[in-house]
Design an enzyme around this catalytic site. Structure first.
Site, PDB file in Angstrom:
ATOM      1  N   GLY A  25       0.833  -1.201   0.000  1.00  0.00           N
ATOM      2  CA  GLY A  25       0.000   0.000   0.000  1.00  0.00           C
ATOM      3  C   GLY A  25       0.865   1.247   0.000  1.00  0.00           C
ATOM      4  O   GLY A  25       0.518   2.266   0.595  1.00  0.00           O
ATOM      5  N   GLY A  26       2.007   1.164  -0.695  1.00  0.00           N
ATOM      6  CA  GLY A  26       3.002   2.243  -0.657  1.00  0.00           C
ATOM      7  C   GLY A  26       2.761   3.372  -1.637  1.00  0.00           C
ATOM      8  O   GLY A  26       3.582   4.288  -1.740  1.00  0.00           O
ATOM      9  N   GLY A  27       1.639   3.337  -2.358  1.00  0.00           N
ATOM     10  CA  GLY A  27       1.452   4.290  -3.449  1.00  0.00           C
ATOM     11  C   GLY A  27       0.881   5.638  -3.068  1.00  0.00           C
ATOM     12  O   GLY A  27       0.893   6.571  -3.882  1.00  0.00           O
ATOM     13  N   SER A 147      -5.192   1.292  13.911  1.00  0.00           N
ATOM     14  CA  SER A 147      -5.929   2.550  14.041  1.00  0.00           C
ATOM     15  C   SER A 147      -6.365   2.698  15.491  1.00  0.00           C
ATOM     16  O   SER A 147      -6.565   1.685  16.188  1.00  0.00           O
ATOM     17  CB  SER A 147      -7.175   2.521  13.152  1.00  0.00           C
ATOM     18  N   TYR A 160     -14.661  -1.791  10.762  1.00  0.00           N
ATOM     19  CA  TYR A 160     -13.274  -1.297  10.748  1.00  0.00           C
ATOM     20  C   TYR A 160     -12.621  -1.511  12.118  1.00  0.00           C
ATOM     21  O   TYR A 160     -11.494  -2.027  12.217  1.00  0.00           O
ATOM     22  CB  TYR A 160     -13.316   0.186  10.388  1.00  0.00           C
ATOM     23  N   ALA A 163     -11.940  -5.199  12.850  1.00  0.00           N
ATOM     24  CA  ALA A 163     -10.824  -5.713  12.036  1.00  0.00           C
ATOM     25  C   ALA A 163      -9.488  -5.178  12.555  1.00  0.00           C
ATOM     26  O   ALA A 163      -8.509  -5.927  12.670  1.00  0.00           O
ATOM     27  CB  ALA A 163     -11.026  -5.320  10.574  1.00  0.00           C
ATOM     28  N   LYS A 164      -9.443  -3.887  12.892  1.00  0.00           N
ATOM     29  CA  LYS A 164      -8.181  -3.307  13.381  1.00  0.00           C
ATOM     30  C   LYS A 164      -7.837  -3.852  14.780  1.00  0.00           C
ATOM     31  O   LYS A 164      -6.666  -3.966  15.131  1.00  0.00           O
ATOM     32  CB  LYS A 164      -8.267  -1.781  13.398  1.00  0.00           C
TER      33      LYS A 164
HETATM   34  N1  LIG Z   1      -5.901   8.616   7.499  1.00  0.00           N
HETATM   35  C1  LIG Z   1      -6.286   8.411   8.736  1.00  0.00           C
HETATM   36  O1  LIG Z   1      -6.834   9.295   9.425  1.00  0.00           O
HETATM   37  C2  LIG Z   1      -6.030   7.071   9.377  1.00  0.00           C
HETATM   38  C3  LIG Z   1      -6.295   6.921  10.745  1.00  0.00           C
HETATM   39  C4  LIG Z   1      -6.070   5.696  11.333  1.00  0.00           C
HETATM   40  C5  LIG Z   1      -5.586   4.651  10.578  1.00  0.00           C
HETATM   41  N2  LIG Z   1      -5.338   4.812   9.257  1.00  0.00           N
HETATM   42  C6  LIG Z   1      -4.826   3.667   8.509  1.00  0.00           C
HETATM   43  O2  LIG Z   1      -3.675   4.062   7.781  1.00  0.00           O
HETATM   44  C7  LIG Z   1      -3.548   3.255   6.624  1.00  0.00           C
HETATM   45  C8  LIG Z   1      -3.297   4.114   5.415  1.00  0.00           C
HETATM   46  O3  LIG Z   1      -4.285   5.080   5.327  1.00  0.00           O
HETATM   47  P1  LIG Z   1      -4.231   6.126   4.150  1.00  0.00           P
HETATM   48  O4  LIG Z   1      -5.328   7.093   4.428  1.00  0.00           O
HETATM   49  O5  LIG Z   1      -2.828   6.600   3.923  1.00  0.00           O
HETATM   50  O6  LIG Z   1      -4.685   5.170   2.939  1.00  0.00           O
HETATM   51  P2  LIG Z   1      -4.864   5.522   1.409  1.00  0.00           P
HETATM   52  O7  LIG Z   1      -6.175   4.966   1.006  1.00  0.00           O
HETATM   53  O8  LIG Z   1      -4.575   6.960   1.162  1.00  0.00           O
HETATM   54  O9  LIG Z   1      -3.692   4.695   0.758  1.00  0.00           O
HETATM   55  C9  LIG Z   1      -3.692   3.313   0.783  1.00  0.00           C
HETATM   56  C10 LIG Z   1      -2.910   2.806  -0.429  1.00  0.00           C
HETATM   57  O10 LIG Z   1      -3.029   1.401  -0.382  1.00  0.00           O
HETATM   58  C11 LIG Z   1      -3.432   0.931  -1.659  1.00  0.00           C
HETATM   59  N3  LIG Z   1      -4.224  -0.265  -1.467  1.00  0.00           N
HETATM   60  C12 LIG Z   1      -5.492  -0.328  -0.979  1.00  0.00           C
HETATM   61  N4  LIG Z   1      -5.898  -1.609  -0.954  1.00  0.00           N
HETATM   62  C13 LIG Z   1      -4.876  -2.359  -1.435  1.00  0.00           C
HETATM   63  C14 LIG Z   1      -4.697  -3.750  -1.663  1.00  0.00           C
HETATM   64  N5  LIG Z   1      -5.659  -4.629  -1.398  1.00  0.00           N
HETATM   65  N6  LIG Z   1      -3.514  -4.167  -2.158  1.00  0.00           N
HETATM   66  C15 LIG Z   1      -2.535  -3.285  -2.459  1.00  0.00           C
HETATM   67  N7  LIG Z   1      -2.640  -1.961  -2.275  1.00  0.00           N
HETATM   68  C16 LIG Z   1      -3.802  -1.504  -1.763  1.00  0.00           C
HETATM   69  C17 LIG Z   1      -4.238   2.054  -2.273  1.00  0.00           C
HETATM   70  O11 LIG Z   1      -4.250   1.969  -3.703  1.00  0.00           O
HETATM   71  C18 LIG Z   1      -3.503   3.289  -1.751  1.00  0.00           C
HETATM   72  O12 LIG Z   1      -2.470   3.689  -2.641  1.00  0.00           O
HETATM   73  C19 LIG Z   1      -4.818   2.390   6.564  1.00  0.00           C
HETATM   74  O13 LIG Z   1      -4.523   1.114   7.094  1.00  0.00           O
HETATM   75  C20 LIG Z   1      -5.782   3.132   7.468  1.00  0.00           C
HETATM   76  O14 LIG Z   1      -6.740   2.264   8.029  1.00  0.00           O
HETATM   77  C21 LIG Z   1      -5.549   6.002   8.637  1.00  0.00           C
END
Ligand SMILES: NC(=O)c1ccc[n+]([C@@H]2O[C@H](COP(=O)([O-])OP(=O)(O)OC[C@H]3O[C@@H](n4cnc5c(N)ncnc54)[C@H](O)[C@@H]3O)[C@@H](O)[C@H]2O)c1
Length: 259
Positions: A25-27, A147, A160, A163-164
């Protein structure tokens, strides 16, 4: 057994030089920032995303390897890790950032939403632990993004949050089985400004309102979360495994109190 006292050169401990780090999920968002952080301290980085353009863009920025696949699919994860190892050698670090919050009232959780929530937030953790551990033939460290929703409760966070919460226990169990050569930890962010959150909440004052709940006065930046992930990937955390580090600007410290 005697324990030798050590006074390390700390500059070397935060270095990932000659280490191979794979980011699932590094993109985008926190994942992208984690790739940049690991590369910044010398790692060779394999950038995995299911979106090929995102993976390629990040890999271009850091001279890394772009890989496309689905982290929830066992065959894909095996292929992705094999391709990464073929290019950069054994894994030393793995950061699994994949996850999504599809929130909604408990009464409206369908079987499909339940399954999707577990796949996107929990299933890939098992796959990453299993496949990643086999590729860490020289030992290593894995970090999973949980999370605050997995540690405390909020209305509409049923799937969510469950799962977390499962992620935290799975990683804790893994810490008992994967030592002494492999460490596993969780970083649990609070509200963080990522492209996905911005898309979901376009209101201009959204982050200001959220910041009012945070002792440190602002929502998180993706770099705040990447810094904590980097701590677990480096040898600074050499004697820490099975832990969950909350990174939320202190927001979770509060309890309801009527002065
Ligand atoms: N943003 C917040 O406020 C927040 C808070 C708590 C936890 N999180 C957690 O942080 C993590 C990242 O959040 P974010 O907002 O940066 O996410 P995001 O959606 O911006 O980025 C996630 C990336 O993962 C890729 N991805 C999604 N599903 C995939 C799969 N099945 N296989 C491969 N790649 C996949 C997507 O294409 C995307 O590039 C998540 O686990 C989220 O639950 C985020």
């Amino acid at each position: 057994m005697g324990i030798t006292e050590l006074t390390p050169d700390y500059r070397g401990l935060i270095d990932l030089k000659d280490r191979h780090v794979l980011v699932l999920g590094g993109g985008l968002g926190i994942g992208r920032q984690t790739c940049l952080a690991a590369a910044n301290v010398g790692a060779r980085v394999s950038v995995v995303d299911r979106d090929p353009e995102r993976a390629a863009a990040v890999a271009d920025e850091i001279d890394g390897l772009a890989l496309t696949g689905d982290a929830t699919d066992r065959a894909d994860v095996e292929r992705l890790v094999a391709e990464a190892v073929a290019r950069f050698g054994p894994l030393h670090g793995l950061a699994d950032i994949v996850g999504i919050s599809d929130n909604g009232p408990l009464g409206e959780v369908t079987d499909e939403l339940w399954q999707r929530g577990l796949d996107l937030n929990l299933r890939h953790v098992l796959l990453a632990l299993q496949v990643g551990a086999k590729a860490m033939t020289e030992g290593g460290s894995m970090v999973f993004v949980g999370s605050v929703s997995g540690l405390r409760s909020a209305p509409h966070h049923a799937v969510y949050g469950a799962a977390k919460a499962g992620l935290v226990n799975l990683v804790s169990t893994a810490s008992l089985e994967l030592g002494p050569d492999i460490r596993v930890n969780v970083v649990a962010p609070g509200q963080t400004a990522t492209p996905r959150v911005a898309e979901r909440h376009p209101e201009p004052d959204y982050y200001d309102r959220a910041a009012g709940q945070v002792p440190l006065g602002r929502v998180g930046r993706t770099s705040d979360i990447a810094s904590a992930i980097l701590f677990f990937l480096t040898d600074l955390s050499a004697w820490i495994t099975g832990q969950t580090l909350v990174v939320d600007g202190g927001a979770g410290r509060k309890f309801a109190y009527n002065l």
